[in-house]
Each structure stands twice: as C-alpha cells, then as structure tokens.
Motif scaffolding. Structure first.
Motif, PDB file in Angstrom:
ATOM      1  N   GLY A 135       0.793  -1.226   0.000  1.00  0.00           N
ATOM      2  CA  GLY A 135       0.000   0.000   0.000  1.00  0.00           C
ATOM      3  C   GLY A 135       0.821   1.269   0.000  1.00  0.00           C
ATOM      4  O   GLY A 135       0.283   2.354   0.260  1.00  0.00           O
ATOM      5  N   LEU A 194       1.712   3.604  -1.990  1.00  0.00           N
ATOM      6  CA  LEU A 194       1.389   4.113  -3.325  1.00  0.00           C
ATOM      7  C   LEU A 194       2.349   5.206  -3.769  1.00  0.00           C
ATOM      8  O   LEU A 194       2.779   5.234  -4.925  1.00  0.00           O
ATOM      9  CB  LEU A 194      -0.055   4.636  -3.335  1.00  0.00           C
ATOM     10  CG  LEU A 194      -0.575   5.217  -4.653  1.00  0.00           C
ATOM     11  CD1 LEU A 194      -0.492   4.208  -5.788  1.00  0.00           C
ATOM     12  CD2 LEU A 194      -2.019   5.707  -4.464  1.00  0.00           C
ATOM     13  N   ASN A 201       1.591   7.392 -12.218  1.00  0.00           N
ATOM     14  CA  ASN A 201       0.682   6.786 -11.246  1.00  0.00           C
ATOM     15  C   ASN A 201       0.392   5.326 -11.608  1.00  0.00           C
ATOM     16  O   ASN A 201       0.165   5.001 -12.784  1.00  0.00           O
ATOM     17  CB  ASN A 201      -0.633   7.565 -11.185  1.00  0.00           C
ATOM     18  CG  ASN A 201      -0.442   8.986 -10.697  1.00  0.00           C
ATOM     19  OD1 ASN A 201       0.290   9.222  -9.735  1.00  0.00           O
ATOM     20  ND2 ASN A 201      -1.087   9.934 -11.341  1.00  0.00           N
ATOM     21  N   TYR A 235      -9.727   5.274  -2.763  1.00  0.00           N
ATOM     22  CA  TYR A 235      -8.611   6.023  -3.331  1.00  0.00           C
ATOM     23  C   TYR A 235      -9.108   7.145  -4.240  1.00  0.00           C
ATOM     24  O   TYR A 235     -10.151   7.017  -4.885  1.00  0.00           O
ATOM     25  CB  TYR A 235      -7.704   5.104  -4.157  1.00  0.00           C
ATOM     26  CG  TYR A 235      -7.018   4.023  -3.368  1.00  0.00           C
ATOM     27  CD1 TYR A 235      -5.706   4.175  -2.928  1.00  0.00           C
ATOM     28  CD2 TYR A 235      -7.672   2.834  -3.047  1.00  0.00           C
ATOM     29  CE1 TYR A 235      -5.068   3.178  -2.201  1.00  0.00           C
ATOM     30  CE2 TYR A 235      -7.043   1.831  -2.313  1.00  0.00           C
ATOM     31  CZ  TYR A 235      -5.753   2.012  -1.894  1.00  0.00           C
ATOM     32  OH  TYR A 235      -5.119   1.024  -1.184  1.00  0.00           O
ATOM     33  N   VAL A 277      -8.576   8.898  -7.688  1.00  0.00           N
ATOM     34  CA  VAL A 277      -8.042   8.369  -8.942  1.00  0.00           C
ATOM     35  C   VAL A 277      -8.306   9.336 -10.096  1.00  0.00           C
ATOM     36  O   VAL A 277      -9.124  10.258 -10.000  1.00  0.00           O
ATOM     37  CB  VAL A 277      -8.677   6.995  -9.296  1.00  0.00           C
ATOM     38  CG1 VAL A 277      -8.306   5.952  -8.255  1.00  0.00           C
ATOM     39  CG2 VAL A 277     -10.193   7.100  -9.454  1.00  0.00           C
ATOM     40  N   ASN A 291     -12.957   2.288  -5.136  1.00  0.00           N
ATOM     41  CA  ASN A 291     -12.979   1.440  -3.947  1.00  0.00           C
ATOM     42  C   ASN A 291     -12.510   0.042  -4.325  1.00  0.00           C
ATOM     43  O   ASN A 291     -13.021  -0.581  -5.255  1.00  0.00           O
ATOM     44  CB  ASN A 291     -14.384   1.350  -3.352  1.00  0.00           C
ATOM     45  CG  ASN A 291     -14.386   0.571  -2.039  1.00  0.00           C
ATOM     46  OD1 ASN A 291     -13.980   1.106  -1.010  1.00  0.00           O
ATOM     47  ND2 ASN A 291     -14.819  -0.682  -2.077  1.00  0.00           N
ATOM     48  N   PHE A 349      -4.137   5.601  -9.841  1.00  0.00           N
ATOM     49  CA  PHE A 349      -4.291   5.861  -8.405  1.00  0.00           C
ATOM     50  C   PHE A 349      -3.390   7.012  -7.957  1.00  0.00           C
ATOM     51  O   PHE A 349      -2.174   6.953  -8.115  1.00  0.00           O
ATOM     52  CB  PHE A 349      -3.981   4.597  -7.617  1.00  0.00           C
ATOM     53  CG  PHE A 349      -5.007   3.511  -7.813  1.00  0.00           C
ATOM     54  CD1 PHE A 349      -6.045   3.347  -6.919  1.00  0.00           C
ATOM     55  CD2 PHE A 349      -4.947   2.674  -8.923  1.00  0.00           C
ATOM     56  CE1 PHE A 349      -7.004   2.354  -7.107  1.00  0.00           C
ATOM     57  CE2 PHE A 349      -5.891   1.681  -9.121  1.00  0.00           C
ATOM     58  CZ  PHE A 349      -6.929   1.521  -8.205  1.00  0.00           C
ATOM     59  N   SER A 392      -3.899   8.896  -4.615  1.00  0.00           N
ATOM     60  CA  SER A 392      -3.642   8.833  -3.175  1.00  0.00           C
ATOM     61  C   SER A 392      -4.772   8.065  -2.497  1.00  0.00           C
ATOM     62  O   SER A 392      -5.858   7.900  -3.053  1.00  0.00           O
ATOM     63  CB  SER A 392      -3.525  10.238  -2.562  1.00  0.00           C
ATOM     64  OG  SER A 392      -4.737  10.960  -2.758  1.00  0.00           O
ATOM     65  N   LYS A 393      -4.501   7.620  -1.282  1.00  0.00           N
ATOM     66  CA  LYS A 393      -5.518   6.871  -0.544  1.00  0.00           C
ATOM     67  C   LYS A 393      -6.397   7.819   0.263  1.00  0.00           C
ATOM     68  O   LYS A 393      -5.911   8.766   0.891  1.00  0.00           O
ATOM     69  CB  LYS A 393      -4.855   5.846   0.385  1.00  0.00           C
ATOM     70  CG  LYS A 393      -5.844   4.888   1.032  1.00  0.00           C
ATOM     71  CD  LYS A 393      -5.139   3.750   1.760  1.00  0.00           C
ATOM     72  CE  LYS A 393      -6.153   2.767   2.318  1.00  0.00           C
ATOM     73  NZ  LYS A 393      -5.505   1.611   2.988  1.00  0.00           N
ATOM     74  N   ASP A 409     -16.216  11.608   0.911  1.00  0.00           N
ATOM     75  CA  ASP A 409     -15.130  11.214   0.003  1.00  0.00           C
ATOM     76  C   ASP A 409     -15.118  12.104  -1.234  1.00  0.00           C
ATOM     77  O   ASP A 409     -14.053  12.531  -1.702  1.00  0.00           O
ATOM     78  CB  ASP A 409     -15.299   9.751  -0.438  1.00  0.00           C
ATOM     79  CG  ASP A 409     -15.078   8.763   0.692  1.00  0.00           C
ATOM     80  OD1 ASP A 409     -14.506   9.148   1.729  1.00  0.00           O
ATOM     81  OD2 ASP A 409     -15.488   7.593   0.527  1.00  0.00           O
TER      82      ASP A 409
END
Length: 306
Positions: A173, A175, A185, A223, A225, A239, A273, A275-276, A296
């Motif tokens: 994880g 990233l 990315n 995340y 995206v 997700n 992706f 960031s989380k 979110d």
C-alpha cells in the motif's frame, strides 16, 4: 506505432535498434533502456523497436512462480507509443522459445529482425534457463551482425528500480513510493462489467472492474483516482474490496467517475491511483454509507481542484 504479434511476420525495418525486455509496468529503469534505444535509432536514422512477450516467461517455465503483473497489455502499448517507439514486437512466450539456447535466440533476432543495435538492461537474461546475459550479448554481438549496449541499472535512493520492488510496494500500500519508481501513477486497466447497481440507487453509479488473479493490486480501501474513458480524463473515487456492507463475495474495483455519464459496459477504462482516502469500512446503514461517499467526494474534489 506498428504492433507485430507473430515473429514469423516481422518485416525488414531500416537500421533496427532493438530494446529487449519484459518491461512489466514500464518503470523508470525500463524507460531508461527504451529511451536509449530511441536515441540511438534517431542518431543512425533507424527504427526504434521494442521486442517483448505478451506473457511472462515464468507462466510457461514455472507457472507457480510467475509474478503478478503490474500493468496490462494495452497500458504497456500506450506507454510505448507515447515514448516514441516505432515498432512493438509482442509475441507469446512458448515452450518452443523456452528451449532455445542463448545463441539460438540471437540467431532468431538476426534472421527475423537483423538489428543494427541491441539494447538491454543490466539484469536482462535470455535463452534456455536464462543463461544468456549482458556479458554474452556484448561478447557475441559482432558475430550476429549487430552492436550491443547494456544500460546500467537505474537507481532511486541508491536502490535498483525493479518490478519486484514495485510489486512489493503496491502490495504494502505504499502508493507514493510505487508511483515514484514507476515514473507515473500506478494504473489498473480493465473492462467494465455488470455490477449490482447499488451505487446508482444512492446517487453514486460506479464502473465495476474485476481484479484479475494475475494482476498486482493495492490493499482494500478508497482512493482518489484519475480515470481515462474514451480518451478523456476524469477525476474519480475508486474502492477496492469485497464491499463488506453488502457482503460481496469477490474482491473487485468499483470506480465512481465524477461528472461523467454514459453506458460504458464492455469498454476498457484506465484507473490511475493518486492517493488513498481511507481504509475499507463496514457501514451500519445505507444512509451512513451515502454520507461517507459524499465526504469522500468533497475531499476528492478539493484535492483535484485546479
């Protein structure tokens, strides 16, 4: 960019400069090898060629040891084309190929492509049992009618950039570090499949992608995206998980594409992706889930605002 899928139909290109490698993920190290081949091709008014396989050799030699793939075939093709590769030779790795000695592999290159130059990375191996390496290539190049160059390994923080290292970062994880070593990315490409359509009922329609068993993927969670759909880029929320609130059995990727509407079932999209946002959660009610998704969305829009 021309794409050749069978070695038997390779036509003769002027002054071919061939970059050899699997190039899974096309990370910074891979890119340095390919860019060098492109630069050499420009200098000699030649053709920049990437020679690779459509499947990892270990899927044939030792299937249980085959690594998870970082990128998809179409993603890799797009990256090569954007870099300026003229020709991609992307053939299946077969049992027949696995039996060729390093010298027989070089004979194949000579017969089918007749390279002017062959460029590889320092860790590239070829031929039966991987007995061919950079030293053999440099030693035998003249015999097979080409010049050879072996590029030094690319390092970040004094560590060699490798697909193995990136796979470990993705699985953990991390990233940011994975994206740094990829030079872009981390992106998952896949075909949109039918889902349960629960998101649509609460105002968050999602594009659903199956997570293939042979592909590398980040841990479960939500995340921020970027999503490429039909050549256009949209912001979104992805997700990863088994949707524990609704007890979905199989792990999958669900993507809400902001400010997009349209039927894209059966189409390939590219999910990059950034960031989380958060870990995966179980929600007590649909209303609680909807409130979290709205939060979110707010965070995502703030993070991606120009």
């Amino acid at each position: 960019m021309d794409i050749v899928k069978k070695i038997s139909v390779v036509k003769k290109y002027p002054n071919p400069v061939v970059a050899l490698g699997m190039f899974d993920g096309v990370h910074l190290g891979h890119a340095s090898v390919i860019r060098h081949a492109i630069d050499v091709a420009k200098k000699i008014d030649g053709t920049a060629i990437v020679f690779t396989f459509s499947n990892h050799p270990l899927t044939v030699i030792a299937p249980d040891d085959a690594p998870l793939m970082i990128g998809s075939k179409n993603l890799r093709r797009d990256i090569f084309a954007d870099m300026g590769v003229d020709v991609l030779i992307e053939i299946p790795f077969t049992k027949e190929l696995s039996k060729k000695s390093p010298e027989e592999f070089l004979e194949l290159l000579q017969e089918k492509i007749a390279p002017a130059y062959v460029v590889t990375g320092q860790n590239y191996t070829f031929g039966r049992f991987g007995r061919g390496n950079g030293r053999l290539l440099l030693r035998e190049a003249e015999h097979y009618g080409f010049k050879a160059e072996v590029c030094q390994s690319f390092t970040v923080d004094r560590k060699i950039v490798s697909s193995t290292r990136i796979r470990a970062l993705i699985a953990a994880g991390d990233l940011n570090s994975a994206n740094q070593l990829l030079g872009r990315n981390f992106t998952y490409a896949g075909e949109v499949v039918n889902g349960d359509k629960r998101g649509r009922k609460i105002g968050f329609p999602t594009a659903n992608l199956e997570i293939a068993d042979h592909r590398a993927m980040l841990p479960n969670g939500a995340y921020i995206v970027k999503v490429k759909v039909r050549g256009k880029i949209f912001n979104g929320i992805a997700n990863i998980g088994d949707n524990p609130t609704f007890k979905v059995a199989r792990r999958r990727l669900e993507v809400f594409i902001d400010k997009f509407s349209g039927d894209i079932y059966g189409e390939e999209i590219f999910v990059s992706f950034i960031s989380k946002l958060r870990d995966e959660k179980i929600f007590a009610s649909v209303e609680e889930l909807k409130a979290q998704l709205n939060e979110d969305l707010r965070v995502m829009r703030n993070a991606t605002a120009d």
